[in-house]
Design a protein around this motif. Structure first.
Motif, PDB file in Angstrom:
ATOM      1  N   ALA A  81       1.522 -19.965   9.916  1.00 25.42           N
ATOM      2  CA  ALA A  81       0.592 -19.216  10.759  1.00 25.42           C
ATOM      3  C   ALA A  81       0.952 -17.737  10.799  1.00 25.42           C
ATOM      4  O   ALA A  81       0.081 -16.861  10.737  1.00 25.42           O
ATOM      5  CB  ALA A  81       0.581 -19.801  12.170  1.00 25.42           C
ATOM      6  N   ILE A  82       2.240 -17.448  10.888  1.00 25.12           N
ATOM      7  CA  ILE A  82       2.702 -16.059  10.915  1.00 25.12           C
ATOM      8  C   ILE A  82       2.376 -15.358   9.600  1.00 25.12           C
ATOM      9  O   ILE A  82       1.895 -14.221   9.580  1.00 25.12           O
ATOM     10  CB  ILE A  82       4.217 -16.010  11.202  1.00 25.12           C
ATOM     11  N   ALA A  83       2.623 -16.039   8.481  1.00 25.75           N
ATOM     12  CA  ALA A  83       2.347 -15.446   7.171  1.00 25.75           C
ATOM     13  C   ALA A  83       0.861 -15.163   6.983  1.00 25.75           C
ATOM     14  O   ALA A  83       0.471 -14.131   6.431  1.00 25.75           O
ATOM     15  CB  ALA A  83       2.861 -16.367   6.069  1.00 25.75           C
ATOM     16  N   ASP A  84       0.011 -16.082   7.454  1.00 26.86           N
ATOM     17  CA  ASP A  84      -1.438 -15.871   7.347  1.00 26.86           C
ATOM     18  C   ASP A  84      -1.860 -14.607   8.094  1.00 26.86           C
ATOM     19  O   ASP A  84      -2.650 -13.802   7.580  1.00 26.86           O
ATOM     20  CB  ASP A  84      -2.188 -17.076   7.919  1.00 26.86           C
ATOM     21  N   LEU A  85      -1.339 -14.445   9.303  1.00 23.82           N
ATOM     22  CA  LEU A  85      -1.722 -13.292  10.109  1.00 23.82           C
ATOM     23  C   LEU A  85      -1.144 -12.002   9.534  1.00 23.82           C
ATOM     24  O   LEU A  85      -1.822 -10.969   9.484  1.00 23.82           O
ATOM     25  CB  LEU A  85      -1.246 -13.499  11.545  1.00 23.82           C
ATOM     26  N   ALA A  86       0.110 -12.043   9.083  1.00 25.26           N
ATOM     27  CA  ALA A  86       0.742 -10.840   8.517  1.00 25.26           C
ATOM     28  C   ALA A  86       0.034 -10.383   7.248  1.00 25.26           C
ATOM     29  O   ALA A  86      -0.120  -9.180   7.005  1.00 25.26           O
ATOM     30  CB  ALA A  86       2.212 -11.114   8.237  1.00 25.26           C
ATOM     31  N   ALA A  87      -0.409 -11.334   6.426  1.00 26.05           N
ATOM     32  CA  ALA A  87      -1.090 -10.978   5.176  1.00 26.05           C
ATOM     33  C   ALA A  87      -2.388 -10.230   5.443  1.00 26.05           C
ATOM     34  O   ALA A  87      -2.810  -9.403   4.627  1.00 26.05           O
ATOM     35  CB  ALA A  87      -1.362 -12.244   4.359  1.00 26.05           C
ATOM     36  N   SER A  88      -3.018 -10.499   6.581  1.00 24.40           N
ATOM     37  CA  SER A  88      -4.277  -9.820   6.904  1.00 24.40           C
ATOM     38  C   SER A  88      -4.064  -8.340   7.203  1.00 24.40           C
ATOM     39  O   SER A  88      -5.030  -7.565   7.229  1.00 24.40           O
ATOM     40  CB  SER A  88      -4.951 -10.501   8.102  1.00 24.40           C
ATOM     41  N   LEU A  89      -2.816  -7.917   7.416  1.00 25.91           N
ATOM     42  CA  LEU A  89      -2.521  -6.513   7.671  1.00 25.91           C
ATOM     43  C   LEU A  89      -2.437  -5.694   6.387  1.00 25.91           C
ATOM     44  O   LEU A  89      -2.502  -4.466   6.431  1.00 25.91           O
ATOM     45  CB  LEU A  89      -1.187  -6.381   8.426  1.00 25.91           C
ATOM     46  N   VAL A  90      -2.253  -6.363   5.255  1.00 25.65           N
ATOM     47  CA  VAL A  90      -2.017  -5.674   3.987  1.00 25.65           C
ATOM     48  C   VAL A  90      -3.338  -5.344   3.317  1.00 25.65           C
ATOM     49  O   VAL A  90      -4.209  -6.202   3.183  1.00 25.65           O
ATOM     50  CB  VAL A  90      -1.135  -6.538   3.061  1.00 25.65           C
ATOM     51  N   GLU A  91      -3.470  -4.101   2.865  1.00 22.26           N
ATOM     52  CA  GLU A  91      -4.698  -3.633   2.263  1.00 22.26           C
ATOM     53  C   GLU A  91      -4.589  -3.560   0.744  1.00 22.26           C
ATOM     54  O   GLU A  91      -3.501  -3.413   0.188  1.00 22.26           O
ATOM     55  CB  GLU A  91      -5.058  -2.251   2.810  1.00 22.26           C
ATOM     56  N   GLU A  92      -5.699  -3.630   0.100  1.00 27.86           N
ATOM     57  CA  GLU A  92      -5.758  -3.498  -1.349  1.00 27.86           C
ATOM     58  C   GLU A  92      -5.195  -2.142  -1.779  1.00 27.86           C
ATOM     59  O   GLU A  92      -5.492  -1.109  -1.186  1.00 27.86           O
ATOM     60  CB  GLU A  92      -7.212  -3.625  -1.813  1.00 27.86           C
ATOM     61  N   GLY A  93      -4.350  -2.166  -2.808  1.00 31.29           N
ATOM     62  CA  GLY A  93      -3.784  -0.942  -3.339  1.00 31.29           C
ATOM     63  C   GLY A  93      -2.598  -0.394  -2.576  1.00 31.29           C
ATOM     64  O   GLY A  93      -2.120   0.700  -2.870  1.00 31.29           O
ATOM     65  N   GLU A  94      -2.092  -1.125  -1.607  1.00 39.85           N
ATOM     66  CA  GLU A  94      -0.992  -0.635  -0.783  1.00 39.85           C
ATOM     67  C   GLU A  94       0.349  -0.814  -1.479  1.00 39.85           C
ATOM     68  O   GLU A  94       0.515  -1.665  -2.352  1.00 39.85           O
ATOM     69  CB  GLU A  94      -0.995  -1.396   0.551  1.00 39.85           C
ATOM     70  N   ALA A  95       1.336  -0.012  -1.093  1.00 39.78           N
ATOM     71  CA  ALA A  95       2.711  -0.166  -1.559  1.00 39.78           C
ATOM     72  C   ALA A  95       3.582  -0.516  -0.364  1.00 39.78           C
ATOM     73  O   ALA A  95       3.593   0.218   0.638  1.00 39.78           O
ATOM     74  CB  ALA A  95       3.212   1.114  -2.223  1.00 39.78           C
ATOM     75  N   ILE A  96       4.299  -1.626  -0.428  1.00 36.41           N
ATOM     76  CA  ILE A  96       5.081  -2.117   0.709  1.00 36.41           C
ATOM     77  C   ILE A  96       6.448  -2.592   0.235  1.00 36.41           C
ATOM     78  O   ILE A  96       6.677  -2.768  -0.966  1.00 36.41           O
ATOM     79  CB  ILE A  96       4.363  -3.281   1.425  1.00 36.41           C
ATOM     80  N   VAL A  97       7.351  -2.795   1.193  1.00 41.59           N
ATOM     81  CA  VAL A  97       8.612  -3.472   0.907  1.00 41.59           C
ATOM     82  C   VAL A  97       8.634  -4.769   1.700  1.00 41.59           C
ATOM     83  O   VAL A  97       8.136  -4.835   2.823  1.00 41.59           O
ATOM     84  CB  VAL A  97       9.853  -2.613   1.246  1.00 41.59           C
TER      85      VAL A  97
END
Length: 325
Positions: A81-97
């Motif tokens: 559930a946490i992973a599903d919600l966190a993934a919704s924060l990530v946008e196309e073309g973003e760079a993250i760690v």
């Protein structure tokens, strides 16, 4: 199962894993959480374990780190559930760690569907989850392999992150409190996590309710540096976990609670009112990159740092602030 048999099994699980949630104990011994809570209380009275928010840990105050095989079977529904919600924060073309951990591994599996994404990680498991993702670039740090959690640590990992600038860091840990923030049981892991934080403009912590209120040896992210916490709904009656969430929100952490942590549940979000009045309906800003088609590429973090000059002014200010701390 008799009470003595239940308690022996509970004790063996805690000794094997270091920390186990009441929900997981109830599932294994096939009884209610009320009964398990009573058993845990009895074992604590004998000095055999300590109670924590929604779970039980080894006696002694600080929880020890469990190995990956044990962690991967704990709070699986909550991590999903946490992973599903966190993934919704990530946008196309973003760079993250993305740091190491079983919850961040679940996040990585969902990030495979985000086109044009660049993910910098020290986790072999995160990289493996993204290895066959189309249009996702995977950048791995250097360092020494730490086998217990399949992560690269040490000076090599930290040096490869110097000069790196990304929009967001996604991290998990062994414990989270409003007083100390995120912490972990291993010094090398903590040091690399701090380097990951310094590379990011914003910090998102992924932690299920069993970690709320747990305090481990090495601080990785102070509370005032955490931008957002993504967690699951604490079980009914776990007032201490709810209190900890409110304390984190009062210190300015944006708390996002997965609406349904049961298997097959939806990914809705609820929030805890913040003492600083921050809005939660505004998505975190992303760092756009032009992603092209094709298989993911594995490069060194140093190579990415050389190509990421001209990063956002906000990210530079954030990193400067972190270094002054």
């Amino acid at each position: 199962m008799f009470a003595a048999e239940r308690r022996q099994l509970i004790l063996e699980m805690v000794r094997a894993n270091g920390a186990v949630s009441l929900r997981e104990l109830a599932r294994v011994v096939q009884t209610s959480e009320v009964t398990v809570r009573r058993d845990v209380r009895a074992l604590e009275a004998e000095g055999l374990l300590d109670r924590r928010h929604g779970g039980a840990v080894l006696p002694g105050g600080f929880t020890r780190e469990s190995g990956f095989p044990q962690k991967s079977h704990l709070a699986t529904a909550e991590k999903t559930a946490i992973a599903d919600l966190a993934a919704s924060l990530v946008e196309e073309g973003e760079a993250i760690v993305v740091g190491a951990g079983t919850t961040t591994q679940e996040l990585a599996r969902r990030l495979a569907r985000v086109p044009g994404l660049t993910v910098v990680t020290n986790s072999l498991l995160v990289a493996q989850a993204l290895a066959h993702a189309n249009r996702v670039e995977v950048v791995m740090t250097g360092g020494t392999l730490r086998g217990t959690n399949y992560a690269l640590v040490g000076s090599g990992a930290e040096q490869s992150l110097q000069g790196l600038r990304v929009s967001r860091a996604f991290l998990s840990g062994s414990g989270l409190t409003a007083e100390r923030g995120l912490s972990t049981s291993n010094m090398l892991s903590a040091s690399v996590d701090r380097a990951l934080v310094q590379a990011a403009a914003e910090v998102v912590v992924l932690a299920d309710h069993t970690k709320l209120g747990s305090d481990t040896m090495f601080q990785t992210v102070p509370t005032d540096v955490i931008t957002r916490l993504v967690t699951d709904q604490p079980p009914a009656g776990d007032d201490r976990a709810a209190t900890e969430l409110q304390a984190l929100a009062d210190q300015g952490v944006q708390v996002a609670v997965a609406g349904n942590s049961e298997p097959g549940g939806g990914g809705g979000e609820s929030s805890v009112p913040s003492g600083r009045g921050r809005r939660r309906d505004v998505p975190l800003p992303g760092q756009r990159r032009n992603g092209g088609p094709g298989a993911p590429q594995l490069r060194s973090a140093g190579a990415l740092a050389e190509s990421s000059a001209g990063s956002a002014e906000r990210a530079q200010a954030r990193v400067a602030d972190l270094r002054r701390r």
